[in-house]
Design a protein around this motif. Structure first.
Motif, mmCIF file in Angstrom:
data_model
loop_
_atom_site.group_PDB
_atom_site.id
_atom_site.type_symbol
_atom_site.label_atom_id
_atom_site.label_comp_id
_atom_site.label_asym_id
_atom_site.label_seq_id
_atom_site.Cartn_x
_atom_site.Cartn_y
_atom_site.Cartn_z
ATOM 1 N N SER A 197 8.769 87.292 -4.208
ATOM 2 C CA SER A 197 7.368 87.699 -4.283
ATOM 3 C C SER A 197 7.175 88.783 -5.337
ATOM 4 O O SER A 197 6.142 88.821 -6.006
ATOM 5 C CB SER A 197 6.889 88.220 -2.933
ATOM 6 O OG SER A 197 6.885 87.194 -1.995
ATOM 7 N N GLY B 132 0.505 93.757 -9.247
ATOM 8 C CA GLY B 132 0.769 92.450 -8.651
ATOM 9 C C GLY B 132 2.127 92.387 -7.978
ATOM 10 O O GLY B 132 2.263 91.834 -6.878
ATOM 11 N N GLY C 198 4.718 87.957 -8.235
ATOM 12 C CA GLY C 198 3.571 88.864 -8.313
ATOM 13 C C GLY C 198 3.480 89.556 -9.653
ATOM 14 O O GLY C 198 2.387 89.772 -10.188
ATOM 15 N N SER D 267 2.152 94.758 -4.735
ATOM 16 C CA SER D 267 1.302 94.290 -3.637
ATOM 17 C C SER D 267 1.841 93.009 -2.992
ATOM 18 O O SER D 267 1.848 92.894 -1.763
ATOM 19 C CB SER D 267 -0.132 94.085 -4.121
ATOM 20 O OG SER D 267 -0.183 93.085 -5.110
ATOM 21 N N THR D 268 2.299 92.062 -3.796
ATOM 22 C CA THR D 268 2.816 90.829 -3.186
ATOM 23 C C THR D 268 4.155 91.054 -2.486
ATOM 24 O O THR D 268 4.407 90.467 -1.429
ATOM 25 C CB THR D 268 2.963 89.699 -4.219
ATOM 26 O OG1 THR D 268 3.793 90.149 -5.275
ATOM 27 C CG2 THR D 268 1.617 89.276 -4.756
ATOM 28 N N ALA D 269 5.007 91.902 -3.062
ATOM 29 C CA ALA D 269 6.286 92.180 -2.407
ATOM 30 C C ALA D 269 6.067 92.924 -1.088
ATOM 31 O O ALA D 269 6.736 92.635 -0.088
ATOM 32 C CB ALA D 269 7.189 92.980 -3.328
ATOM 33 N N PHE E 229 3.381 92.769 0.806
ATOM 34 C CA PHE E 229 2.805 91.799 1.740
ATOM 35 C C PHE E 229 3.889 90.894 2.303
ATOM 36 O O PHE E 229 3.941 90.643 3.513
ATOM 37 C CB PHE E 229 1.735 90.983 1.013
ATOM 38 C CG PHE E 229 0.956 90.068 1.897
ATOM 39 C CD1 PHE E 229 -0.106 90.546 2.642
ATOM 40 C CD2 PHE E 229 1.274 88.721 1.973
ATOM 41 C CE1 PHE E 229 -0.834 89.705 3.465
ATOM 42 C CE2 PHE E 229 0.560 87.866 2.788
ATOM 43 C CZ PHE E 229 -0.500 88.359 3.536
ATOM 44 N N ALA E 230 4.787 90.403 1.448
ATOM 45 C CA ALA E 230 5.866 89.525 1.904
ATOM 46 C C ALA E 230 6.822 90.271 2.830
ATOM 47 O O ALA E 230 7.278 89.731 3.845
ATOM 48 C CB ALA E 230 6.623 88.954 0.712
#
Length: 82
Positions: free
Chosen positions: A39, A18, A43, A21-23, A25-26
């Motif tokens: 993020s 989590g 995440g 992937s969120t970092a 994406f950000a």
């Protein structure tokens, strides 16, 4: 005890997945260091929560009698300290 350790591994893996992937994406869409850091933290929390729920259901931890385990631990602790 072994299943709770396995659940902790699943939870940690969820947190890592989590967070990364969120970092990523950000960072890809904003290029903002503070946004990516936030993020990453969010995440990790969300991933750990999802990982814990997945572990609870897949390992059927909700069926464990936690009160009996706590009583057994307290009895062991009293014997150890006496």
């Amino acid at each position: 005890l072994k299943t709770t350790r396995d659940a902790a591994k699943i939870m940690a893996a969820g947190g890592i997945i989590g967070a990364v992937s969120t970092a990523a994406f950000a960072w890809k869409y904003s290029k903002s260091p503070h946004g990516a850091a936030l993020s990453l933290g969010a995440g990790a929390l969300f991933g750990m929560s999802f990982g814990q729920e997945i572990a609870n259901h897949s390992l059927q931890l909700y069926k464990l009698d936690t009160m009996a385990a706590q009583v057994k631990f307290m009895e062991w602790w009293q014997r150890k300290s006496a």
